[in-house]
Design a protein around this motif. Structure first.
Motif, PDB file in Angstrom:
ATOM      1  N   PHE A 284      -2.021  -5.254  -4.130  1.00  0.00           N
ATOM      2  CA  PHE A 284      -3.064  -5.883  -5.030  1.00  0.00           C
ATOM      3  C   PHE A 284      -3.661  -6.906  -4.451  1.00  0.00           C
ATOM      4  O   PHE A 284      -4.598  -7.727  -3.838  1.00  0.00           O
ATOM      5  CB  PHE A 284      -2.021  -6.923  -6.322  1.00  0.00           C
ATOM      6  CG  PHE A 284      -1.871  -5.674  -6.966  1.00  0.00           C
ATOM      7  CD1 PHE A 284      -2.235  -4.880  -7.685  1.00  0.00           C
ATOM      8  CD2 PHE A 284      -0.338  -5.844  -7.714  1.00  0.00           C
ATOM      9  CE1 PHE A 284      -1.784  -3.227  -8.248  1.00  0.00           C
ATOM     10  CE2 PHE A 284      -0.304  -4.723  -8.790  1.00  0.00           C
ATOM     11  CZ  PHE A 284      -0.329  -3.416  -9.102  1.00  0.00           C
ATOM     12  N   ASN A 285      -2.671  -7.785  -2.938  1.00  0.00           N
ATOM     13  CA  ASN A 285      -3.033  -8.400  -1.691  1.00  0.00           C
ATOM     14  C   ASN A 285      -3.862  -8.120  -0.842  1.00  0.00           C
ATOM     15  O   ASN A 285      -4.562  -8.894   0.182  1.00  0.00           O
ATOM     16  CB  ASN A 285      -1.622  -9.220  -1.753  1.00  0.00           C
ATOM     17  CG  ASN A 285      -1.689 -10.919  -3.474  1.00  0.00           C
ATOM     18  OD1 ASN A 285      -2.150 -10.256  -4.827  1.00  0.00           O
ATOM     19  ND2 ASN A 285      -0.495 -10.659  -3.058  1.00  0.00           N
ATOM     20  N   LEU A 286      -3.570  -6.614  -1.045  1.00  0.00           N
ATOM     21  CA  LEU A 286      -3.188  -6.287   0.269  1.00  0.00           C
ATOM     22  C   LEU A 286      -5.348  -6.671   0.824  1.00  0.00           C
ATOM     23  O   LEU A 286      -5.837  -7.125   2.172  1.00  0.00           O
ATOM     24  CB  LEU A 286      -3.547  -5.164   0.558  1.00  0.00           C
ATOM     25  CG  LEU A 286      -3.819  -4.021   1.534  1.00  0.00           C
ATOM     26  CD1 LEU A 286      -2.996  -4.821   3.578  1.00  0.00           C
ATOM     27  CD2 LEU A 286      -2.960  -2.771   2.153  1.00  0.00           C
ATOM     28  N   GLU A 291      -9.303  -8.997   4.585  1.00  0.00           N
ATOM     29  CA  GLU A 291     -10.352 -10.194   4.650  1.00  0.00           C
ATOM     30  C   GLU A 291      -9.919 -11.188   6.338  1.00  0.00           C
ATOM     31  O   GLU A 291     -10.451 -11.038   6.997  1.00  0.00           O
ATOM     32  CB  GLU A 291     -10.983 -10.671   3.674  1.00  0.00           C
ATOM     33  CG  GLU A 291     -11.602  -9.340   2.828  1.00  0.00           C
ATOM     34  CD  GLU A 291     -13.343  -8.932   3.256  1.00  0.00           C
ATOM     35  OE1 GLU A 291     -13.370  -9.829   4.418  1.00  0.00           O
ATOM     36  OE2 GLU A 291     -14.052  -7.827   3.133  1.00  0.00           O
ATOM     37  N   ARG A 292      -8.889 -11.776   5.493  1.00  0.00           N
ATOM     38  CA  ARG A 292      -8.323 -13.060   6.002  1.00  0.00           C
ATOM     39  C   ARG A 292      -7.639 -13.227   7.344  1.00  0.00           C
ATOM     40  O   ARG A 292      -8.173 -13.391   8.430  1.00  0.00           O
ATOM     41  CB  ARG A 292      -7.283 -14.038   5.121  1.00  0.00           C
ATOM     42  CG  ARG A 292      -7.383 -14.324   4.111  1.00  0.00           C
ATOM     43  CD  ARG A 292      -6.424 -14.610   3.400  1.00  0.00           C
ATOM     44  NE  ARG A 292      -6.454 -15.955   2.170  1.00  0.00           N
ATOM     45  CZ  ARG A 292      -6.033 -15.761   1.037  1.00  0.00           C
ATOM     46  NH1 ARG A 292      -4.688 -15.793   1.157  1.00  0.00           N
ATOM     47  NH2 ARG A 292      -6.311 -16.533   0.377  1.00  0.00           N
ATOM     48  N   ASN A 293      -7.120 -11.245   7.775  1.00  0.00           N
ATOM     49  CA  ASN A 293      -6.827 -11.049   8.894  1.00  0.00           C
ATOM     50  C   ASN A 293      -8.196 -11.174   9.939  1.00  0.00           C
ATOM     51  O   ASN A 293      -8.248 -11.647  10.983  1.00  0.00           O
ATOM     52  CB  ASN A 293      -6.210 -10.202   8.688  1.00  0.00           C
ATOM     53  CG  ASN A 293      -4.374 -10.835   8.660  1.00  0.00           C
ATOM     54  OD1 ASN A 293      -4.044 -11.886   8.118  1.00  0.00           O
ATOM     55  ND2 ASN A 293      -3.241  -9.495   8.071  1.00  0.00           N
ATOM     56  N   VAL A 301      -2.136  -7.238  12.662  1.00  0.00           N
ATOM     57  CA  VAL A 301      -1.856  -6.595  11.106  1.00  0.00           C
ATOM     58  C   VAL A 301      -2.881  -6.025  10.305  1.00  0.00           C
ATOM     59  O   VAL A 301      -1.856  -5.425   8.898  1.00  0.00           O
ATOM     60  CB  VAL A 301      -1.300  -8.153  10.919  1.00  0.00           C
ATOM     61  CG1 VAL A 301      -1.551  -8.450   9.458  1.00  0.00           C
ATOM     62  CG2 VAL A 301      -0.479  -9.417  12.149  1.00  0.00           C
ATOM     63  N   VAL A 302      -3.618  -6.165  10.208  1.00  0.00           N
ATOM     64  CA  VAL A 302      -4.620  -5.378   9.291  1.00  0.00           C
ATOM     65  C   VAL A 302      -4.790  -3.987   9.566  1.00  0.00           C
ATOM     66  O   VAL A 302      -4.234  -2.771   8.475  1.00  0.00           O
ATOM     67  CB  VAL A 302      -6.140  -4.887   9.727  1.00  0.00           C
ATOM     68  CG1 VAL A 302      -6.952  -4.525   8.706  1.00  0.00           C
ATOM     69  CG2 VAL A 302      -6.547  -6.600   9.235  1.00  0.00           C
ATOM     70  N   ARG A 331     -12.929  -1.817   2.964  1.00  0.00           N
ATOM     71  CA  ARG A 331     -12.676  -3.006   3.898  1.00  0.00           C
ATOM     72  C   ARG A 331     -12.197  -2.511   5.383  1.00  0.00           C
ATOM     73  O   ARG A 331     -12.781  -2.864   6.025  1.00  0.00           O
ATOM     74  CB  ARG A 331     -11.095  -3.985   3.612  1.00  0.00           C
ATOM     75  CG  ARG A 331     -11.559  -4.464   2.182  1.00  0.00           C
ATOM     76  CD  ARG A 331     -12.119  -5.734   2.174  1.00  0.00           C
ATOM     77  NE  ARG A 331     -12.461  -7.076   1.317  1.00  0.00           N
ATOM     78  CZ  ARG A 331     -13.112  -6.582   0.164  1.00  0.00           C
ATOM     79  NH1 ARG A 331     -13.543  -5.572  -0.689  1.00  0.00           N
ATOM     80  NH2 ARG A 331     -12.668  -7.405  -1.232  1.00  0.00           N
ATOM     81  N   ILE A 332     -11.853  -1.024   5.221  1.00  0.00           N
ATOM     82  CA  ILE A 332     -11.158  -0.611   6.717  1.00  0.00           C
ATOM     83  C   ILE A 332     -12.364  -0.114   7.181  1.00  0.00           C
ATOM     84  O   ILE A 332     -12.360  -0.426   8.690  1.00  0.00           O
ATOM     85  CB  ILE A 332      -9.933   0.415   6.327  1.00  0.00           C
ATOM     86  CG1 ILE A 332      -8.531  -0.546   6.123  1.00  0.00           C
ATOM     87  CG2 ILE A 332      -9.810   1.816   7.189  1.00  0.00           C
ATOM     88  CD1 ILE A 332      -8.189  -1.098   6.924  1.00  0.00           C
TER      89      ILE A 332
END
Length: 938
Positions: A284-286, A291-293, A301-302, A331-332
């Protein structure tokens, strides 16, 4: 033999006391001449030589060892001075035992403490076993000597952990000045410590009493319930009633607690949802974490999080998970596009390129990012090369425009300047000044002594080639290494999971080898054609010249600048070869180097020919003892300097071919070399045949160091044409005997082809010039003498048939001899070596004319025959050393045309008159004897 040195003397030591292994500095006199001279060093009887460090004859540094004696001398023994003495001593202190909590510079092992009182090795905490201050009062160390305490308590110790612990020794050593009240306090502290140890077990029991009581009550209740169940009896009717009561109670309870139970169910569902959120919070937080990483640049890390999410939820059927996983994929995909943009962005380092390729590979990006990066880098390098050319072409045109307007401005400023004297020839014109400034474009610019700032500025083409090659050498290695990494698969993560991907990459690389080879060849072709467009535009086709040229070639680069360019291209070729690029890809650069070398030789020889033509301007007509000017030497030095400047060009580096491998190059170089030699020959002819008014002889002088000279040419205001011819003839002789042969040796030394042809053609041309000049000089000198013979013979209506008895040689012959002597003097003054050659030809001309005149006489009287024979013999005997077969034949023919002298009286008179002639003109005829002597010596 040198006298023995004084024995060592130790006069000081610092510090003068300390424990074992204390570092000390010993000072004194005659402590040795060096480290090898030091034989021994003892302190308190212990040998300290191993730790000794000899600093100087007055200083030694060492460490004190474990000595038996407490105090002793410092003895130094040297090879040169023997065993020494000491005026000072060192006191060895025993080390104090350090408590576990005492400050110390030495680490004390706290874990393995050895208790000497119980003889057991205990691994217990030292703080509870050995307090640093067992009395609990302030410690005040006394100043009692250690030795006195040892003698007072033999076999005892002040260490309270020792088996031989002495309380008295401990108190004297640590509390000698402590008051009695403080000692009472110390006793109280000791008692408290003892009580704490005794109360430790009792306090533990008190703390657990409540637990014991609760356990006891629970055991009693269980026991009572068991007894009641065993004795109770319930009847059947009572059971039915009890069930009814329970049902009513249950209904009432449901009514009363339904709302509570509803809230409980809601709370349970909420709790379950929270548990799900907590359990799957990674997914759920991924999206937000991705975005942050990405913003922070933590792509590793991503990728790791994405791989984890893909393995856990890639095939899930839960709708919530599908929704969030689809957001992750979005996102990927954006990350893939971002990384691909960064990969194709230029400029970029090889490290970043590899990193982005690895990221895209781990993200399973479509296509082949590595090959896309290689293609982008290839196009970027080509673009950089063309941009470099365009920038320098524009800069060149801008500079030319600026110089043109600067020239116009300077001309206008000088023409309107009130300080300009238009009638004066001393001040140079601005046009002449600017023409000197432009001399940088000529081949002789580096040899000139002009103080021009332009001379130190490299041409734009040269700077461009340096910049272009530097650009290629800096960019192509990373391009090549990227390809090598692509071929061997090192761009991807070396894991078992990625082994298949690496194999696919290697397969793709093998299929694209030809494409990459074409890329390298395109870069090499662009590099070579851009350099050709700047330096060898004639070697490009018209279409290529429009693409790779554009330079304004007002004048070709000099040989010096071409040599510099060749060195630059050679270094670039070596750098590219070090990358292990196949030689067939770099062959085009070797072809360029060969063309540049050939062009450099051609241009250098052409400029040398121009410099040779200008040597006529440097002729100073200063003649040395050998009749030579500085012109032949200047000619030879000019060619030697030119050949030396070509040495690096002619030398073949590894992989290079000889510049003379092509027949056309050999022929061109041979013709240019012949042209250089012919140019100097033309220069000599121009100087020798130039009208008198065109030659500046204001600085004319002659080397008067030779005692053989009659006079000096420098006394005259100008050189005559005959003198110039003689100087030119002298120079020609020296060129034939020395200069041309030396130049031929230098040509052969530098590997020139066709040297024999060059020498042969040059020698033939030189001999032709020499013969022409010689004939001109003989014509100038012999014709007047020959022309004066006939008028002189028949002066005063002389007749061979009717003449008086001879009284001597007539004046016409004397005048002819004086004229011949004048020719001898003139030639001798310039060059003694030319005297025999010139005089022989003059004598031939005179003898031939005299023979003709004698043969033209119809008849001789007796006196006429005697007079003719007297004059012929006088002339023949005077110039006997210069007679040639031709002149001897002429004299013989002249004598044969005369009647023979029959009487001895006539012969005697002839001999007397000859002797009289030689005696009267002895001074004038001495030059022939001196010449004869000099000629015989040479």
């Amino acid at each position: 033999m040198s006298r023995a040195r004084q024995p060592p003397l130790v006069t000081g030591i610092s510090p003068n006391e300390g424990i074992a292994w204390t570092k000390v500095t010993i000072r004194g006199e005659n402590l040795g001449t060096g480290p090898t001279d030091l034989l021994g060093l003892t302190i308190c009887g212990h040998n300290c030589l191993l730790t000794a460090e000899w600093m100087s004859a007055s200083k030694i540094v060492c460490r004190v060892g474990q000595a038996k004696n407490d105090k002793g001398d410092i003895i130094v023994t040297t090879k040169s001075g023997g065993k020494g003495t000491s005026t000072v001593s060192f006191k060895l202190l025993k080390p104090e035992k350090i408590g576990i909590l005492d400050q110390s510079a030495v680490w004390v092992d706290e874990m393995n403490y050895y208790d000497m009182r119980t003889d057991r090795n205990k691994g217990i905490p030292p703080l509870s076993l050995r307090p640093a201050n067992p009395l609990g009062i302030e410690i005040d160390k006394g100043r009692f000597p250690q030795k006195d305490l040892e003698s007072l308590f033999p076999g005892m110790s002040a260490d309270f952990t020792s088996e031989n612990f002495s309380a008295a020794w401990y108190l004297i050593e640590n509390h000698s000045t402590t008051s009695f009240d403080q000692l009472k306090t110390a006793v109280v502290n000791l008692k408290k410590q003892a009580n704490k140890k005794n109360e430790g077990s009792l306090a533990y029991v008190k703390g657990g009493l409540s637990t014991f009581f609760e356990a006891q009550d629970a055991l009693s209740a269980i026991h009572q319930k068991l007894e009641a169940d065993g004795t109770e009896k319930v009847e059947g009717s009572m059971t039915q009633k009890l069930e009814n009561v329970l049902n009513r109670a249950s209904n009432t309870a449901d009514t009363l607690f339904q709302e509570v139970l509803g809230r409980k169910d809601k709370a349970d569902s909420t709790r379950n949802a929270l548990n799900v959120l907590q359990r799957f919070k990674f997914l759920f937080n991924l999206p937000l974490n991705i975005e942050r990483n990405i913003q922070k640049g933590d792509y590793d890390v991503v990728i790791n999080d994405y791989e984890k999410a893909k393995s856990l939820f890639g095939k899930t059927e839960v709708q919530v998970f599908k929704k969030y996983y689809a957001e992750v994929e979005t996102r990927i995909e954006a990350l893939r596009e971002l990384l691909l943009d960064k990969l194709l962005e230029t400029p970029s380092t090889l490290h970043d390129q590899k990193r982005y390729i690895r990221y895209l590979s781990d993200l399973h990006a479509p296509g082949d990012p590595a090959w896309q990066c290689i293609g982008a880098q290839h196009q970027w390098i080509l673009q950089l090369m063309h941009n470099c050319k365009e920038s320098y072409v524009k800069e060149q045109k801008g500079k030319d425009t600026f110089l043109f307007y600067l020239y116009i401005y300077m001309c206008n400023a000088l023409l309107h300047s009130p300080m300009l004297d238009l009638d004066s020839d001393v001040r140079p014109s601005p046009i002449g000044h600017l023409s000197q400034t432009a001399s940088l474009k000529r081949g002789s610019s580096f040899q000139s002594g002009r103080d021009d700032a332009w001379r130190y500025k490299a041409p734009q083409q040269v700077v461009f080639v340096e910049k272009l090659t530097k650009l290629v050498v800096s960019q192509l290695p990373n391009f090549w290494k990227l390809w090598i990494s692509y071929v061997n698969g090192s761009l991807f993560s070396e894991t078992v999971e990625k082994s298949g991907q690496m194999e696919r990459s290697k397969k793709n690389a093998r299929q694209r080898q030809n494409d990459f080879k074409k890329m390298i060849q395109e870069v090499m072709h662009s590099l070579v054609k851009l350099i050709r467009g700047a330096l060898l535009p004639f070697s490009l086709r018209e279409g290529e010249l429009r693409q790779y040229g554009g330079w304004e070639m007002k004048s070709e680069l000099s040989g010096q600048w071409l040599t510099h360019v060749i060195q630059t291209v050679r270094l670039s070729s070596e750098s590219l070869t070090a990358l292990e690029i196949p030689n067939d890809m770099l062959q085009i650069i070797q072809d360029l180097i060969l063309d540049l070398r050939v062009r450099c030789i051609i241009v250098t020889l052409q400029h040398t020919a121009e410099d040779i033509k200008r040597l006529a301007e440097k002729e100073d007509w200063v003649v040395d003892n050998e009749g030579l000017t500085s012109l032949p030497s200047q000619f030879e030095q000019c060619i030697i300097h030119s050949l030396q400047s070509l040495k690096t060009v002619l030398d073949c580096k590894p992989g290079e071919a000889s510049v003379f491998q092509q027949q056309k190059t050999q022929e061109d170089v041979c013709q240019l070399s012949i042209g250089i030699m012919q140019g100097f020959i033309d220069c000599l002819e121009q100087l020798s045949t130039k009208p008198d008014g065109d030659i500046d002889t204001s600085h004319l002088s002659v080397d008067v160091s030779s005692p053989d000279l009659f006079g000096s040419i420098h006394e005259e205001s100008s050189l005559s044409s005959e003198q110039r011819l003689l100087i030119a003839l002298s120079n020609c002789c020296y060129l034939e005997r020395h200069t041309f042969l030396n130049i031929a040796e230098h040509f052969e030394k530098h590997g020139f082809q066709g040297v024999d042809k060059i020498t042969q053609v040059s020698m033939e041309s030189l001999k032709e010039l020499d013969q022409r000049l010689f004939e001109m000089y003989i014509e100038f000198k012999a014709d007047p003498i020959v022309g004066s013979l006939e008028p002189g013979i028949y002066a005063g209506y002389f007749d061979w048939k009717d003449c008086l008895i001879p009284t001597g040689v007539r004046n016409y012959l004397k005048e002819a001899l004086v004229n011949i002597i004048a020719v001898h003097a003139e030639v001798f003054t310039i060059s003694k070596d030319l005297v025999p050659r010139v005089m022989s030809r003059v004598v031939e001309a005179v003898s031939e004319e005299l023979s003709r005149l004698m043969q033209c006489v119809s008849s001789f009287s007796k006196n006429g025959a005697l007079q003719a024979k007297l004059e012929i013999c006088a002339l023949r005997d005077t110039v006997a050393i210069y007679l040639t077969p031709e002149s001897k034949s002429s004299f013989k023919q002249a004598l044969e045309a005369l009647p023979q002298l029959s009487s001895g009286t006539d012969r005697k008179l002839l001999e007397e008159l000859l002797n009289k002639f030689k005696s009267s003109m002895h001074l004038q005829l001495t030059c022939f004897q001196a010449s004869s002597s000099a000629m015989m010596k040479t």
